[in-house]
Scaffold this active site. Structure first.
Site, mmCIF file in Angstrom:
data_model
loop_
_atom_site.group_PDB
_atom_site.id
_atom_site.type_symbol
_atom_site.label_atom_id
_atom_site.label_comp_id
_atom_site.label_asym_id
_atom_site.label_seq_id
_atom_site.Cartn_x
_atom_site.Cartn_y
_atom_site.Cartn_z
ATOM 1 N N ASP A 256 0.980 -1.202 -0.149
ATOM 2 C CA ASP A 256 0.093 -0.065 -0.015
ATOM 3 C C ASP A 256 0.994 1.383 -0.011
ATOM 4 O OD1 ASP A 256 -2.267 -1.612 0.255
ATOM 5 O OD2 ASP A 256 -2.556 -1.441 2.101
ATOM 6 N N GLU A 300 -8.964 0.632 -5.252
ATOM 7 C CA GLU A 300 -7.707 0.889 -4.321
ATOM 8 C C GLU A 300 -6.681 1.298 -5.107
ATOM 9 O OE1 GLU A 300 -6.730 -2.225 -1.545
ATOM 10 O OE2 GLU A 300 -8.760 -2.575 -0.824
#
Length: 333
Positions: A256, A300
Protein backbone atom coordinates in the site's frame (compact mmCIF):
# COMPACT_ATOMS: atom_id res chain seq x y z
CA UNK A 1 23.93 -100.69 -36.60
CA UNK A 2 24.50 -98.68 -39.77
CA UNK A 3 20.83 -99.04 -40.60
CA UNK A 4 19.82 -97.62 -37.22
CA UNK A 5 22.24 -94.76 -37.72
CA UNK A 6 20.71 -93.96 -41.11
CA UNK A 7 17.22 -94.03 -39.63
CA UNK A 8 18.33 -91.67 -36.85
CA UNK A 9 19.84 -89.27 -39.38
CA UNK A 10 16.68 -89.36 -41.47
CA UNK A 11 14.51 -88.66 -38.43
CA UNK A 12 16.74 -85.76 -37.36
CA UNK A 13 16.60 -84.33 -40.87
CA UNK A 14 12.81 -84.57 -40.93
CA UNK A 15 12.68 -82.89 -37.51
CA UNK A 16 14.91 -80.04 -38.67
CA UNK A 17 12.86 -79.59 -41.85
CA UNK A 18 9.66 -79.45 -39.82
CA UNK A 19 11.19 -76.90 -37.42
CA UNK A 20 12.34 -74.66 -40.23
CA UNK A 21 8.98 -74.99 -41.95
CA UNK A 22 7.21 -74.15 -38.71
CA UNK A 23 9.29 -71.02 -38.14
CA UNK A 24 8.76 -69.98 -41.73
CA UNK A 25 5.03 -70.60 -41.46
CA UNK A 26 4.87 -68.69 -38.15
CA UNK A 27 6.85 -65.81 -39.61
CA UNK A 28 4.73 -65.81 -42.76
CA UNK A 29 1.58 -65.89 -40.61
CA UNK A 30 2.78 -62.94 -38.50
CA UNK A 31 3.79 -61.06 -41.60
CA UNK A 32 0.43 -61.78 -43.17
CA UNK A 33 -1.51 -60.48 -40.16
CA UNK A 34 0.84 -57.53 -39.73
CA UNK A 35 0.31 -56.55 -43.35
CA UNK A 36 -3.40 -57.17 -42.90
CA UNK A 37 -3.46 -54.81 -39.88
CA UNK A 38 -1.59 -52.17 -41.80
CA UNK A 39 -4.00 -52.54 -44.68
CA UNK A 40 -6.96 -52.28 -42.27
CA UNK A 41 -5.50 -49.15 -40.68
CA UNK A 42 -4.98 -47.66 -44.12
CA UNK A 43 -8.55 -48.42 -45.01
CA UNK A 44 -9.88 -46.83 -41.79
CA UNK A 45 -7.80 -43.69 -42.26
CA UNK A 46 -8.90 -43.44 -45.87
CA UNK A 47 -12.52 -43.76 -44.81
CA UNK A 48 -12.04 -40.95 -42.26
CA UNK A 49 -10.40 -38.74 -44.87
CA UNK A 50 -13.22 -39.44 -47.31
CA UNK A 51 -15.64 -38.20 -44.62
CA UNK A 52 -13.66 -34.97 -44.30
CA UNK A 53 -11.78 -35.76 -41.08
CA UNK A 54 -8.29 -34.29 -41.02
CA UNK A 55 -5.92 -36.99 -39.74
CA UNK A 56 -3.88 -36.19 -36.64
CA UNK A 57 -0.50 -37.70 -35.79
CA UNK A 58 -1.76 -39.41 -32.68
CA UNK A 59 -1.51 -43.12 -31.87
CA UNK A 60 -5.16 -43.51 -30.85
CA UNK A 61 -6.62 -41.00 -33.30
CA UNK A 62 -8.45 -43.43 -35.60
CA UNK A 63 -10.16 -45.11 -32.67
CA UNK A 64 -11.04 -41.75 -31.09
CA UNK A 65 -12.31 -40.21 -34.32
CA UNK A 66 -14.56 -43.21 -34.98
CA UNK A 67 -15.85 -42.99 -31.42
CA UNK A 68 -16.70 -39.30 -31.92
CA UNK A 69 -18.47 -40.10 -35.18
CA UNK A 70 -20.53 -42.71 -33.36
CA UNK A 71 -21.46 -40.12 -30.72
CA UNK A 72 -22.83 -37.87 -33.45
CA UNK A 73 -20.00 -35.40 -34.02
CA UNK A 74 -19.57 -34.24 -37.61
CA UNK A 75 -16.24 -34.27 -39.40
CA UNK A 76 -16.02 -30.48 -39.01
CA UNK A 77 -16.65 -30.77 -35.26
CA UNK A 78 -13.98 -33.44 -34.91
CA UNK A 79 -11.49 -31.26 -36.79
CA UNK A 80 -12.28 -28.35 -34.46
CA UNK A 81 -11.93 -30.53 -31.36
CA UNK A 82 -8.41 -31.60 -32.30
CA UNK A 83 -7.38 -28.16 -33.51
CA UNK A 84 -8.57 -26.11 -30.55
CA UNK A 85 -9.22 -28.32 -27.53
CA UNK A 86 -6.71 -29.19 -24.81
CA UNK A 87 -5.85 -32.80 -24.08
CA UNK A 88 -7.87 -32.62 -20.87
CA UNK A 89 -10.93 -31.44 -22.77
CA UNK A 90 -10.50 -34.05 -25.51
CA UNK A 91 -10.50 -36.83 -22.91
CA UNK A 92 -13.64 -35.38 -21.29
CA UNK A 93 -15.39 -35.13 -24.66
CA UNK A 94 -14.52 -38.74 -25.44
CA UNK A 95 -15.88 -39.87 -22.06
CA UNK A 96 -19.24 -38.15 -22.49
CA UNK A 97 -22.16 -38.19 -24.89
CA UNK A 98 -22.49 -35.65 -27.69
CA UNK A 99 -22.40 -31.97 -26.68
CA UNK A 100 -22.77 -29.01 -29.03
CA UNK A 101 -19.42 -27.21 -28.68
CA UNK A 102 -19.77 -24.56 -31.39
CA UNK A 103 -19.55 -21.69 -28.88
CA UNK A 104 -16.35 -22.95 -27.27
CA UNK A 105 -13.85 -24.14 -29.90
CA UNK A 106 -11.73 -20.99 -29.99
CA UNK A 107 -12.01 -20.08 -26.30
CA UNK A 108 -8.59 -21.08 -24.96
CA UNK A 109 -9.56 -21.27 -21.27
CA UNK A 110 -12.66 -23.43 -21.85
CA UNK A 111 -13.09 -26.31 -19.40
CA UNK A 112 -15.48 -29.03 -20.56
CA UNK A 113 -16.47 -29.91 -16.99
CA UNK A 114 -18.01 -26.43 -16.52
CA UNK A 115 -19.98 -26.22 -19.74
CA UNK A 116 -23.40 -26.10 -18.06
CA UNK A 117 -22.24 -23.32 -15.74
CA UNK A 118 -20.92 -21.34 -18.72
CA UNK A 119 -24.21 -21.55 -20.56
CA UNK A 120 -26.27 -20.65 -17.49
CA UNK A 121 -24.07 -17.67 -16.58
CA UNK A 122 -23.93 -16.41 -20.16
CA UNK A 123 -27.73 -16.41 -20.27
CA UNK A 124 -28.10 -14.87 -16.81
CA UNK A 125 -25.68 -11.99 -17.41
CA UNK A 126 -26.29 -11.61 -21.16
CA UNK A 127 -22.55 -11.45 -21.88
CA UNK A 128 -20.27 -12.90 -24.54
CA UNK A 129 -19.45 -16.56 -24.05
CA UNK A 130 -15.72 -15.86 -23.81
CA UNK A 131 -16.39 -13.60 -20.81
CA UNK A 132 -18.75 -16.13 -19.28
CA UNK A 133 -16.02 -18.78 -19.50
CA UNK A 134 -13.42 -16.60 -17.78
CA UNK A 135 -15.77 -15.38 -15.08
CA UNK A 136 -17.10 -18.85 -14.29
CA UNK A 137 -13.50 -20.11 -14.10
CA UNK A 138 -13.04 -17.39 -11.46
CA UNK A 139 -16.17 -18.70 -9.68
CA UNK A 140 -17.99 -15.41 -10.19
CA UNK A 141 -21.21 -17.31 -10.81
CA UNK A 142 -21.12 -18.17 -7.09
CA UNK A 143 -21.08 -15.96 -3.98
CA UNK A 144 -17.57 -14.83 -3.02
CA UNK A 145 -15.74 -17.25 -0.69
CA UNK A 146 -18.16 -20.09 -1.49
CA UNK A 147 -15.56 -22.13 -3.39
CA UNK A 148 -12.05 -21.82 -2.01
CA UNK A 149 -8.92 -23.77 -2.92
CA UNK A 150 -5.63 -23.65 -1.04
CA UNK A 151 -2.74 -22.30 -3.10
CA UNK A 152 -0.10 -24.96 -3.76
CA UNK A 153 2.79 -22.68 -4.72
CA UNK A 154 2.55 -19.53 -2.60
CA UNK A 155 6.16 -18.58 -3.37
CA UNK A 156 5.48 -18.01 -7.08
CA UNK A 157 5.74 -14.39 -8.19
CA UNK A 158 2.62 -14.94 -10.28
CA UNK A 159 0.59 -16.45 -7.41
CA UNK A 160 -3.10 -15.56 -7.54
CA UNK A 161 -4.58 -14.65 -4.17
CA UNK A 162 -8.25 -13.70 -4.18
CA UNK A 163 -11.58 -14.72 -2.68
CA UNK A 164 -11.40 -18.22 -4.13
CA UNK A 165 -7.65 -18.84 -3.72
CA UNK A 166 -6.28 -18.89 -0.18
CA UNK A 167 -2.78 -18.99 1.24
CA UNK A 168 -1.97 -21.57 3.95
CA UNK A 169 -2.39 -20.03 7.40
CA UNK A 170 1.24 -20.83 8.29
CA UNK A 171 2.74 -19.41 5.10
CA UNK A 172 5.53 -16.87 5.58
CA UNK A 173 7.81 -15.88 2.66
CA UNK A 174 11.40 -16.87 3.43
CA UNK A 175 13.00 -14.08 1.38
CA UNK A 176 11.56 -10.93 2.93
CA UNK A 177 13.83 -7.90 2.94
CA UNK A 178 13.41 -4.41 4.38
CA UNK A 179 12.73 -1.52 2.01
CA UNK A 180 15.64 0.98 2.15
CA UNK A 181 14.78 3.85 4.49
CA UNK A 182 11.78 1.90 5.79
CA UNK A 183 13.26 -0.83 8.04
CA UNK A 184 9.91 -1.97 9.43
CA UNK A 185 8.41 -2.53 5.97
CA UNK A 186 9.33 -5.79 4.25
CA UNK A 187 8.65 -7.26 0.82
CA UNK A 188 10.01 -10.23 -1.09
CA UNK A 189 13.52 -9.84 -2.39
CA UNK A 190 12.31 -10.38 -5.98
CA UNK A 191 10.17 -7.23 -5.76
CA UNK A 192 12.52 -5.03 -3.72
CA UNK A 193 14.89 -3.82 -6.44
CA UNK A 194 12.11 -3.10 -8.90
CA UNK A 195 10.24 -1.14 -6.25
CA UNK A 196 13.34 1.00 -5.68
CA UNK A 197 13.49 1.58 -9.43
CA UNK A 198 9.83 2.60 -9.41
CA UNK A 199 10.41 5.15 -6.63
CA UNK A 200 13.42 6.59 -8.46
CA UNK A 201 11.53 6.89 -11.75
CA UNK A 202 8.60 8.55 -10.00
CA UNK A 203 10.87 11.17 -8.42
CA UNK A 204 12.22 12.09 -11.85
CA UNK A 205 8.63 12.98 -12.75
CA UNK A 206 8.14 14.88 -9.46
CA UNK A 207 5.97 12.11 -8.05
CA UNK A 208 6.85 11.21 -4.47
CA UNK A 209 5.55 7.79 -3.44
CA UNK A 210 5.76 6.51 0.14
CA UNK A 211 5.08 2.86 1.13
CA UNK A 212 3.16 2.36 4.37
CA UNK A 213 1.88 -1.24 4.44
CA UNK A 214 3.71 -4.22 3.01
CA UNK A 215 3.99 -7.82 4.28
CA UNK A 216 1.31 -8.88 6.75
CA UNK A 217 1.11 -12.23 8.49
CA UNK A 218 -2.05 -14.37 8.52
CA UNK A 219 -2.59 -13.51 12.20
CA UNK A 220 -2.17 -9.78 11.56
CA UNK A 221 -4.74 -9.91 8.76
CA UNK A 222 -7.12 -11.84 10.99
CA UNK A 223 -6.92 -9.18 13.70
CA UNK A 224 -7.33 -6.42 11.12
CA UNK A 225 -10.37 -8.05 9.51
CA UNK A 226 -12.04 -8.81 12.85
CA UNK A 227 -11.43 -5.21 13.90
CA UNK A 228 -13.32 -3.94 10.87
CA UNK A 229 -16.20 -6.24 11.78
CA UNK A 230 -16.66 -4.20 14.95
CA UNK A 231 -17.74 -1.24 12.82
CA UNK A 232 -19.32 -2.75 9.67
CA UNK A 233 -21.32 -5.87 8.76
CA UNK A 234 -19.43 -8.66 7.01
CA UNK A 235 -20.91 -7.93 3.58
CA UNK A 236 -19.49 -4.40 3.78
CA UNK A 237 -16.13 -5.36 5.26
CA UNK A 238 -15.66 -7.89 2.46
CA UNK A 239 -15.70 -5.05 -0.07
CA UNK A 240 -12.63 -3.36 1.39
CA UNK A 241 -10.73 -5.93 3.44
CA UNK A 242 -9.54 -9.46 2.68
CA UNK A 243 -10.34 -12.30 5.00
CA UNK A 244 -7.28 -13.95 6.59
CA UNK A 245 -5.49 -16.16 4.08
CA UNK A 246 -6.94 -14.18 1.19
CA UNK A 247 -4.76 -11.09 1.47
CA UNK A 248 -2.04 -10.43 -1.10
CA UNK A 249 -0.04 -8.75 1.65
CA UNK A 250 0.73 -12.19 3.09
CA UNK A 251 2.71 -13.02 -0.09
CA UNK A 252 5.17 -10.17 0.47
CA UNK A 253 4.42 -9.02 -3.08
CA UNK A 254 1.81 -6.35 -2.32
CA UNK A 255 2.29 -2.81 -1.04
CA UNK A 256 0.00 0.00 0.00
CA UNK A 257 1.51 3.32 -1.05
CA UNK A 258 0.57 6.98 -0.61
CA UNK A 259 1.46 10.37 -1.94
CA UNK A 260 3.74 12.49 0.22
CA UNK A 261 0.80 14.86 0.77
CA UNK A 262 -1.71 12.17 1.77
CA UNK A 263 -2.02 9.89 4.77
CA UNK A 264 -3.20 6.71 3.07
CA UNK A 265 -3.96 7.35 -0.58
CA UNK A 266 -2.61 8.78 -3.82
CA UNK A 267 -3.48 12.12 -5.35
CA UNK A 268 -5.31 11.89 -8.65
CA UNK A 269 -2.19 12.88 -10.60
CA UNK A 270 0.02 10.42 -8.69
CA UNK A 271 -2.55 7.69 -9.26
CA UNK A 272 -2.54 8.48 -12.98
CA UNK A 273 1.25 8.17 -12.98
CA UNK A 274 0.99 4.79 -11.22
CA UNK A 275 -1.56 3.48 -13.72
CA UNK A 276 0.60 4.52 -16.67
CA UNK A 277 4.06 3.65 -15.35
CA UNK A 278 4.07 1.03 -12.60
CA UNK A 279 4.00 -1.88 -15.07
CA UNK A 280 7.44 -0.82 -16.36
CA UNK A 281 8.82 -1.94 -13.01
CA UNK A 282 6.73 -5.09 -12.60
CA UNK A 283 3.81 -3.64 -10.61
CA UNK A 284 0.11 -3.29 -11.34
CA UNK A 285 -2.70 -1.46 -9.59
CA UNK A 286 -4.40 -4.60 -8.34
CA UNK A 287 -7.94 -3.28 -7.71
CA UNK A 288 -8.71 -0.74 -10.43
CA UNK A 289 -11.87 1.26 -10.93
CA UNK A 290 -15.07 -0.42 -12.19
CA UNK A 291 -13.83 -3.97 -11.61
CA UNK A 292 -15.36 -4.82 -8.24
CA UNK A 293 -17.61 -7.48 -9.80
CA UNK A 294 -14.44 -9.38 -10.73
CA UNK A 295 -12.06 -8.59 -7.88
CA UNK A 296 -14.70 -8.35 -5.14
CA UNK A 297 -13.16 -5.12 -3.82
CA UNK A 298 -13.80 -1.42 -4.20
CA UNK A 299 -11.24 0.57 -6.17
CA UNK A 300 -7.94 0.84 -4.26
CA UNK A 301 -5.55 3.30 -5.93
CA UNK A 302 -3.01 2.70 -3.17
CA UNK A 303 -2.71 -1.10 -3.50
CA UNK A 304 -0.05 -2.26 -5.96
CA UNK A 305 1.10 -5.80 -6.62
CA UNK A 306 4.36 -7.15 -8.03
CA UNK A 307 4.07 -9.79 -10.77
CA UNK A 308 7.26 -9.11 -12.73
CA UNK A 309 7.82 -6.77 -15.67
CA UNK A 310 6.78 -9.25 -18.38
CA UNK A 311 3.39 -10.06 -16.88
CA UNK A 312 2.71 -6.54 -15.63
CA UNK A 313 3.31 -5.20 -19.13
CA UNK A 314 0.85 -7.70 -20.62
CA UNK A 315 -1.82 -6.93 -18.01
CA UNK A 316 -1.40 -3.21 -18.75
CA UNK A 317 -1.60 -3.70 -22.52
CA UNK A 318 -4.65 -5.95 -22.30
CA UNK A 319 -6.44 -3.65 -19.87
CA UNK A 320 -7.82 -6.50 -17.77
CA UNK A 321 -7.65 -7.48 -14.10
CA UNK A 322 -4.95 -9.81 -12.86
CA UNK A 323 -7.64 -12.38 -12.01
CA UNK A 324 -8.68 -12.53 -15.66
CA UNK A 325 -5.09 -12.55 -16.89
CA UNK A 326 -4.18 -15.41 -14.58
CA UNK A 327 -7.02 -17.57 -15.86
CA UNK A 328 -6.42 -16.73 -19.51
CA UNK A 329 -2.63 -17.00 -19.65
CA UNK A 330 -1.26 -18.69 -16.54
CA UNK A 331 -3.71 -21.55 -15.94
CA UNK A 332 -3.75 -24.93 -17.67
CA UNK A 333 -7.22 -25.85 -18.90
Amino acid sequence: MKKDKKILIILLSIFLILCVAGVTLHFTKDLFFSEKNIETAKTESQLLEEKGVVLVNRETFIKEANSLLEKGYSSEEINNIYEYMSEKNIQSILANEYVDLKDFYQISNFDFSKIDRYKAYQTLENIEMKDAVTWVNLNLDEPFYQTVETIEDPDAITVLVNKSHALPSDYVPDDLVAIPNYPSLKIKDDAAQDFENLLAAAKLDNVYIIPYSTYRSYDYQERLYNGYLQDDPVEVVDTYSARPGHSEHQTGLALDVRSSTHWSNLTDSDYEWMLNNSYKYGFIVRYPKDNSTITGYKEEPWHIRYIGIEHATKVHELGITYDEYYDLYLTEH
